[in-house]
Write a protein that holds these residues in place. Structure first.
Motif, PDB file in Angstrom:
ATOM      1  N   PRO A   1      -7.803  -0.549  -0.822  1.00 19.69           N
ATOM      2  CA  PRO A   1      -8.361  -2.383  -0.451  1.00 19.69           C
ATOM      3  C   PRO A   1      -9.264  -2.148   1.130  1.00 19.69           C
ATOM      4  O   PRO A   1      -8.031  -1.346   2.390  1.00 19.69           O
ATOM      5  CB  PRO A   1      -6.862  -2.644  -0.190  1.00 19.69           C
TER       6      PRO A   1
ATOM      7  N   PHE B   1       0.911  -1.149   0.095  1.00 20.42           N
ATOM      8  CA  PHE B   1      -0.193  -0.180   0.232  1.00 20.42           C
ATOM      9  C   PHE B   1       1.190   1.227   0.042  1.00 20.42           C
ATOM     10  O   PHE B   1       0.951   2.201  -0.810  1.00 20.42           O
ATOM     11  CB  PHE B   1      -1.034   0.191   0.687  1.00 20.42           C
TER      12      PHE B   1
ATOM     13  N   TRP C   1      -5.321   6.047   3.337  1.00 20.35           N
ATOM     14  CA  TRP C   1      -6.315   5.737   2.793  1.00 20.35           C
ATOM     15  C   TRP C   1      -7.417   6.343   2.754  1.00 20.35           C
ATOM     16  O   TRP C   1      -8.555   6.161   2.080  1.00 20.35           O
ATOM     17  CB  TRP C   1      -6.327   4.217   4.075  1.00 20.35           C
TER      18      TRP C   1
ATOM     19  N   SER D   1     -10.818   3.246  -5.121  1.00 21.21           N
ATOM     20  CA  SER D   1     -10.777   2.063  -3.519  1.00 21.21           C
ATOM     21  C   SER D   1      -9.913   1.277  -3.588  1.00 21.21           C
ATOM     22  O   SER D   1      -9.141   0.186  -4.008  1.00 21.21           O
ATOM     23  CB  SER D   1     -11.462   1.546  -5.203  1.00 21.21           C
TER      24      SER D   1
END
Length: 70
Positions: free
Chosen positions: A56, A27, A45, A54
């Protein structure tokens, strides 16, 4: 004068699962979700989510589960 009772050391937090660390590393390195400097992973995030990118969901789950672990 008796010495004060020594406190037992706090138990060490268990090490995160290597798979979780690998997921977070991927990420971090993914430019798909925007730059990562100057903000926390959770802020990144949430920004990516707000922009419709989107990110995860398991990344957010792991970040919330280990909030006290930098």
């Amino acid at each position: 004068c008796p010495c004060p009772a020594e406190e037992a050391p706090a138990p060490a937090a268990p090490c995160p699962d290597p798979a979780v660390l690998d997921m977070l590393r991927r990420f971090d390195l993914s430019w798909e979700y925007g730059p990562c400097t100057g903000i926390t992973r959770l802020q990144r995030w949430e920004r990516a989510q707000a922009l419709g990118l989107s990110p995860p969901a398991p990344v957010r789950d792991a970040l919330l589960e280990h909030q006290d672990d930098p």
